[in-house]
Design an enzyme around this catalytic site. Structure first.
Site, mmCIF file in Angstrom:
data_model
loop_
_atom_site.group_PDB
_atom_site.id
_atom_site.type_symbol
_atom_site.label_atom_id
_atom_site.label_comp_id
_atom_site.label_asym_id
_atom_site.label_seq_id
_atom_site.Cartn_x
_atom_site.Cartn_y
_atom_site.Cartn_z
ATOM 1 N N ASP A 67 0.804 -1.217 0.000
ATOM 2 C CA ASP A 67 0.000 0.000 0.000
ATOM 3 C C ASP A 67 0.837 1.266 0.000
ATOM 4 O O ASP A 67 0.357 2.327 -0.389
ATOM 5 C CB ASP A 67 -0.978 0.008 1.173
ATOM 6 C CG ASP A 67 -0.322 -0.321 2.502
ATOM 7 O OD1 ASP A 67 0.918 -0.417 2.564
ATOM 8 O OD2 ASP A 67 -1.065 -0.484 3.492
ATOM 9 N N ASP A 477 4.300 0.802 13.621
ATOM 10 C CA ASP A 477 3.458 -0.383 13.811
ATOM 11 C C ASP A 477 4.153 -1.560 14.491
ATOM 12 O O ASP A 477 3.542 -2.253 15.292
ATOM 13 C CB ASP A 477 2.852 -0.879 12.483
ATOM 14 C CG ASP A 477 1.928 0.131 11.858
ATOM 15 O OD1 ASP A 477 1.335 0.934 12.596
ATOM 16 O OD2 ASP A 477 1.796 0.137 10.626
#
Length: 850
Positions: A67, A477
């Site tokens: 992405d 993350d």
């Protein structure tokens, strides 16, 4: 004048100069040095893989899209992967988001990518990248609309599709009401399909103030029915899925000239994919939102295209409200045995994601795991994370969870068209891969990390300490790592506190056992976790303080944190508008706001020598503290960039008060450049030879130099790149090339404290890049070329001018001393010729031979 070519080795090592540059062109732009680039190994992907696409005619050729981190190619069936988009430049950063991918079955050399990161206010780009060499090189066609590779709905697809009968024809779905587009010239030009009736009306939250869920996913997939035409003729029957809760699947029977909604289709949900079986069956998994994070129900349907009959074949149907709490994502068909299909949940986060396998076209299903009396479960697989041991996140889960999990956001699930026993699926942390799916019913499958070579992490902070690990990273993350071996993945170490994304890491320069870090926490799920961590073991073990600055929000935090030189004080600046910069002298048990007017969300650093000194910067205003961060004084330094300046600044190790500021960003004054202070920020000088800089870092000094090597990302002599200076910024050497630009790599960089020339670059989706001078540079001894009876920098400059052709000879008889550079057993004039060619870049490796 006579030139003697001799080699004396270590007898004259004291006079040696390491000529590690390729000389500048006649325009005298900054010099360039060849560098070898690779990733610091994290493995496992480290980011979301929404799309995996096998080529249907070339064995073992498979692609994956990310992405925000480009696209990858594998030529060994997914065992290893190669990044195809390191060439994406800082200015072209939006191309790193890949919203769709297509590989040509008729000509496997052809590859297409639909690129662009955002369709909201901070996005501006849409393009189709075309390759005729499997992604080694690309041509770019700009689109008249934005593409959203990192927007909601990126899990749907594929939006790009190549006509299997006439591969010059492609169709492409677009977002934001832009509809369906067609190309008849291999993607070079595109025309909107005016007859297509529905651009997609679904919008998840039209009132989203974050400008994220208030956008249209649009036309989300295109599927051809190959059997409706013959080779060389355009395929007649085409199916297209759109994000619409009413009519969402359309069909054309005349090559895309006219369209109709497919009769009898399901409504109330969004079609994630449309997969056509060789038997003429269209399989469609549905989710009740666009995804990829959410969805509370879903179904799997199939359409018998010959009869028009729709059948719900969900492993757990939406009517089973007690058990169907998720939507469906990935779906795979085995081309060798079309009755074998697989389906995956998209939004099952707890206790795990689901995958099912059917051997009868979806009439019956076998789950990859099942409950055996709560909380026990039976798995038909084992997970092998030996190549990415961090993927258990340092946790031991209790049933019914496992550690690691299969994962969530499983939008892409594919069976190898040449190997029915191999399947792969993408998750939010990379790809999992199985090579023995034939053992499904035996319960002995092995699922292993399938992302070897993928490095998709977003890097937030990099530190190279003088002792211990070569590198410590803060990542988005997945927290970050202590990199004791740069060539292999490591276990996850930032377990407690788990800060999700470590925005900043620092250590005490004179007490390198003491480390600090800050990051993000969601207090709703982790009410007892604070946003700062401390270590007295060089990062091997961590603890958190008992408090955090007053007023911290429920989610987020981030910001910057700095430890003073001896580890007795810490300053923390959260990235929160309403929380002040604070200091602590008790490892975060108490926090006290600093005085002196330092603005909230400033960036903070410590002096690397004097433990009493801290620094802060925001929007053109610099502050310094001389009492361990308790109070700050605003600097009188004038002319620094203001609005839009991101202010990446650092203090130099071993030099008190020595600070470099790379302002980055855009500002109303048009000021950028690179700024230097030697008096602790009281005044700054702008370097005249740097136009722009976004990041700055320091590493081991060059041989013969006392000042650390400086590394920047920026613009020098009007050329964008990564640069190194060995002489405190007086001159710069460009160390990257057109093939290695790494997109928006402006978060952080640092040199290695123990290896001269090595630099680590933090990217936004391409992982941690490590660069080192290419090849082995021989010792070259320059003699007294100007007759002043000394061997100094003037002689070095004369030699450069000679090699450039600016002068034809030297003022005096001299020695140019080199080794046997072409390995012919003698040291002669040919060696000097080889060396000149090496410096000019026509020879790239020594020893050299024709």
């Amino acid at each position: 004048m006579r030139k003697k070519l001799l080699y004396f080795g270590s007898l004259i090592a004291a006079l040696s100069l390491m000529l590690s540059i390729v000389l500048p062109t006649a325009s005298m732009a900054a010099a360039a040095q060849p560098y070898k680039w690779q990733n610091v190994k994290i493995e496992g992907g480290g980011g979301y893989i929404p799309g995996i696409v096998f080529n249907q005619t070339e064995k073992n050729l498979v692609y994956a899209r990310t992405d925000m981190g480009g696209a990858y190619r594998s030529t060994d069936g997914g065992n290893t992967w190669t990044q195809l988009m390191n060439w994406v430049s800082y200015e072209d950063w939006e191309l790193a988001g890949v919203d769709s991918l297509a590989t040509d079955a008729a000509d496997p050399n052809r590859l297409y990518l639909q690129c662009g990161l955002y369709t909201n206010s901070w996005g501006s780009r849409g393009a189709v990248l075309r390759s005729t060499d499997k992604g080694n090189t690309f041509q770019i066609t700009e689109l008249p609309f934005k593409v959203g590779g990192n927007m909601p709905g990126r899990n749907m697809g594929e939006r790009l599709a190549i006509d299997p009968n006439k591969n010059s024809i492609l169709f492409m779905g677009a977002r934001e009401g832009q509809g369906l587009w067609k190309s008849s010239d291999y993607g070079a030009t595109w025309t909107k399909v005016a007859s297509f009736p529905n651009p997609g009306t679904y919008i998840q939250d039209p009132n989203d103030t974050n400008d994220y869920l208030n956008h249209y996913p649009g036309v989300v997939w295109v599927t051809f029915d190959k059997k409706s035409s013959t080779a060389g003729n355009a395929t007649k029957t085409i199916y297209v899925g759109v994000a619409d809760l009413k009519e969402s699947i359309y069909r054309s029977n005349d090559g895309g000239n006219t369209w109709e909604a497919v009769p009898g289709q399901p409504t109330g949900m969004l079609p994630q994919h449309g997969k056509m079986s060789p038997k003429g069956i269209l399989y469609v998994p549905y989710n009740n939102t666009q995804g990829p994070y959410d969805g509370s129900t879903g179904d799997v349907w199939k359409l018998e295209t010959a009869t028009g009959v729709w059948t719900r074949i969900s492993p757990i149907p939406s009517t089973d409200t007690a058990n169907c709490y998720f939507g469906y994502g990935g779906l795979a068909i085995d081309p060798q045995n079309p009755d074998i299909i697989m389906a995956a949940s998209l939004s099952s986060w707890w206790p795990d994601g689901y995958i099912w396998r059917s051997k009868d076209g979806g009439n019956t299903w076998s789950p990859i795991w099942s409950m055996a009396g709560y909380p026990n479960r039976v798995n038909k697989y084992t997970l092998d994370i030996s190549q990415a041991p961090w993927m258990d996140f340092g946790q031991l889960k209790s049933m019914p969870e496992t550690s690691p999990k299969l994962g969530a956001m499983m939008a892409s699930l594919e069976i190898d068209p040449f190997n029915s026993s191999r399947f792969m699926f993408g998750t939010g942390a990379g790809i999992w891969k199985c090579d023995n799916a034939d053992k499904w019913d035996d319960g002995t499958m092995v699922i292993k990390v399938g992302s070897i070579g993928m490095e998709e992490t977003s890097v937030l902070s990099l530190v190279s300490p003088p002792t211990g690990p070569n590198l410590v990273s803060g990542l988005g993350d997945i927290a970050g790592f202590l990199h004791t071996d740069l060539t292999k993945a490591h276990p996850w170490i930032f377990v407690q506190p788990n800060l999700t994304s470590n925005h900043c890491i620092d250590y005490a320069e004179n007490n390198p056992q003491f480390w600090v870090r800050c990051g993000d926490v969601d207090k709703q799920w982790n009410p007892n976790t604070n946003r700062t961590g401390f270590s007295y073991s060089a990062g091997e073990n961590w603890f958190q303080g008992n408090s955090e600055p007053n007023g911290m929000p429920m989610t987020g935090g981030g910001g910057t944190i700095a430890a003073n030189a001896d580890g007795t004080a810490v300053v923390y600046a959260p990235a929160v508008d309403y929380v002040p910069v604070c200091y602590s002298t008790d490892n975060g048990n108490t926090w006290t706001p600093v005085t002196g007017g330092v603005p909230n969300k400033a960036k903070v650093r410590s002096d690397r020598v004097n433990p009493n000194k801290f620094y802060a910067y925001k929007d053109g205003e610099f502050y310094y503290s001389t009492d361990k961060g308790k109070s700050f004084t605003k600097s009188a330094a004038a002319g620094l960039p203001k609005k839009g300046s991101t202010g990446n600044f650092k203090a130099v190790f071993g030099r008190e008060g020595d600070i470099w500021l790379a302002p980055g960003g855009d500002n109303t004054e048009g000021i950028n450049g690179l700024w230097h202070s030697t008096d602790g920020g009281k005044s700054f000088t702008k370097l005249s030879n740097v136009q722009k800089s976004e990041t700055v870092g320091f590493g081991m000094a060059a041989p013969g130099q006392s000042y650390p090597a400086i590394y920047i990302q920026g613009v020098v002599d009007n050329v964008r790149g990564f640069y190194r200076s060995d002489d405190a910024g007086a001159t710069w050497v460009k160390i990257n090339d057109a093939a290695n630009q790494f997109g928006n790599a402006n978060a952080d960089l640092t040199g290695d404290r123990r290896v001269y020339g090595r630099v680590y670059i933090g990217t936004n989706g391409f992982g941690i890049k490590m660069g080192e001078p290419a090849g082995t540079i021989p010792e070259i001894i320059v003699g007294d070329l100007n007759g002043d009876k000394s061997v100094d920098a003037t002689d070095y400059a004369l030699m450069k001018m000679y090699l450039l052709g600016a002068i034809n000879d030297f003022p005096v008889e001299n020695d140019i001393i080199a080794g046997d550079l072409n390995s012919d057993g003698v040291i002669d004039a040919l060696d000097f010729s080889v060396f000149k060619r090496f410096l000019l870049g026509t020879v790239t490796k020594l020893p050299y031979s024709d």
